[in-house]
Design an enzyme around this catalytic site. Structure first.
Site, PDB file in Angstrom:
ATOM      1  N   LYS A   9       0.838  -1.200   0.000  1.00  0.00           N
ATOM      2  CA  LYS A   9       0.000   0.000   0.000  1.00  0.00           C
ATOM      3  C   LYS A   9       0.876   1.255   0.000  1.00  0.00           C
ATOM      4  CE  LYS A   9      -3.807  -2.474   2.151  1.00  0.00           C
ATOM      5  NZ  LYS A   9      -4.532  -2.838   3.375  1.00  0.00           N
ATOM      6  N   GLN A  20      -4.266  -1.115   9.623  1.00  0.00           N
ATOM      7  CA  GLN A  20      -4.313  -2.486   9.107  1.00  0.00           C
ATOM      8  C   GLN A  20      -4.906  -3.433  10.159  1.00  0.00           C
ATOM      9  OE1 GLN A  20      -3.386  -3.410   5.923  1.00  0.00           O
ATOM     10  NE2 GLN A  20      -4.156  -5.450   6.420  1.00  0.00           N
ATOM     11  N   ASP A  65     -10.793   3.227   4.202  1.00  0.00           N
ATOM     12  CA  ASP A  65     -11.228   1.826   4.175  1.00  0.00           C
ATOM     13  C   ASP A  65     -12.751   1.726   4.126  1.00  0.00           C
ATOM     14  OD1 ASP A  65      -9.301  -0.146   4.005  1.00  0.00           O
ATOM     15  OD2 ASP A  65      -8.783  -0.058   6.139  1.00  0.00           O
TER      16      ASP A  65
END
Ligand SMILES: NC(=O)c1ccc[n+]([C@@H]2O[C@H](COP(=O)([O-])OP(=O)(O)OC[C@H]3O[C@@H](n4cnc5c(N)ncnc54)[C@H](OP(=O)(O)O)[C@@H]3O)[C@@H](O)[C@H]2O)c1
Length: 295
Positions: A54, A98, A121
């Site tokens: 990412k 994460q 997200d």
């Protein structure tokens, strides 16, 4: 029939290129590049690989990447404080924590603390609620990537029968809402669904997000259907390295489907491309600019 193999890698590369063009234009207007902060707690090897990719993708598109790697002894309060700092940091447009997080940290509290405007997200209840009510929101990256692939393959999804297998908050549920938003007729199946093979057989579009090795067999698939396999399952191999397979028995399904995503190389690369897209969109909205076109 041998199905067309949907090339998620190529689609993702094209999106990342388009994001990079928009980043350059954004920089001219806002006099700064969009920024994505990633937060990795602990040393889970798979999570570390995801976060590295990412960060790399962020830099490749010309955005600024702020990487925070914290020890697995980090307390919930420490992580919440970092999120609050990132919320307040004007250079940061997107915050990605994460998952999974170590046991001492409540992931739900962390997600609820992220500024919804920076929630790239799309996991915050505000964004989930906005998606459910048809308002502009930041949409979870994986289902958004699936929707892109489906639109690319099928064009208009109006009236098509879609079956989503899996009802998680990060894939199944938002996937169902996105398909509904595109006027598909949507069924959401799960572990309590009766006669799952028959339910799947009705579908023009099958999205499999279960996490079970090749559970969906070829004879569950309607001839000519489009199959999107979200599953990422590692199975052992003789050389000890293991191999990734999806939730769909690819070879069998490819005999009957019109098009199908492979694992790997299907949905996976789209997830990161959509994270880049969401960060770019968040930056535009925060700067009071209209959403970038064509993404
Ligand atoms: N490509 C990517 O970038 C990406 C991103 C995210 C996830 N994934 C992969 O996608 C898969 C799903 O992820 P997730 O986070 O949504 O998983 P999850 O939270 O574990 O949810 C799995 C869903 O599958 C359903 N299910 C389990 N067994 C079933 C069965 N026998 N029949 C029908 N439904 C069944 C569960 O039903 P219940 O609700 O009834 O328990 C649940 O809704 C995993 O393999 C994951 O690794 C890939």
């Amino acid at each position: 029939m041998t199905a067309k193999r949907i090339d998620g890698k190529a689609a993702a590369a094209a999106i990342r290129l388009r994001v990079a063009e928009h980043v350059a234009a954004f920089e001219q207007k806002a006099e700064r590049a969009p920024g994505l902060a990633t937060v990795l707690v602990g040393e889970d090897p798979a999570s570390a690989v995801y976060v590295r990719s990412k960060n790399r993708a962020t830099a490749e598109t010309g955005m600024v990447s702020f990487a925070h790697n914290l020890p697995d002894t980090t307390s919930e309060d420490e992580l919440l404080q970092l999120v609050l700092d990132l919320n307040a940091d004007e250079r940061v447009d997107g915050i990605l924590v994460q998952l999974p997080l170590p046991n001492q940290i409540d992931a739900a509290r962390v997600i609820a603390t992220i500024d919804p405007a920076k929630d790239v997200d799309g996991f915050h209840a505000i964004n989930a609620g906005r998606l459910a009510t048809g308002q502009d929101s930041l949409v979870p990256c994986t289902p958004l990537g699936c929707l892109y692939l489906l639109r690319q393959e099928l064009g208009d999804l109006t009236g098509l029968d879609a079956v989503v297998v899996g009802r998680s908050n990060i894939v199944g549920k938002p996937m169902a809402l996105l398909l509904l938003g595109d006027n598909a007729t949507v069924t959401v199946a799960h572990s309590r669904t009766r006669n799952l093979p028959d339910v799947v057989r009705r579908a023009d579009i099958v999205v499999a997000a279960v996490g079970r090795v090749e559970m969906i067999r070829g004879d569950w698939i309607k001839r000519g259907a489009t199959v999107i396999d979200v599953g990422i399952n590692r199975i052992p191999t003789d050389d000890g390295k293991g191999r990734l397979v999806g939730d769909v028995a690819y070879d069998e399904a490819a005999e009957v489907a019109a098009a199908i995503t492979p694992v790997p190389g299907g949905v996976g690369p789209m997830t990161i491309a959509m994270l880049m897209r969401n960060t770019l969109v968040a930056a535009h909205r925060r700067a009071g600019l209209p959403d970038p076109e064509g993404l």
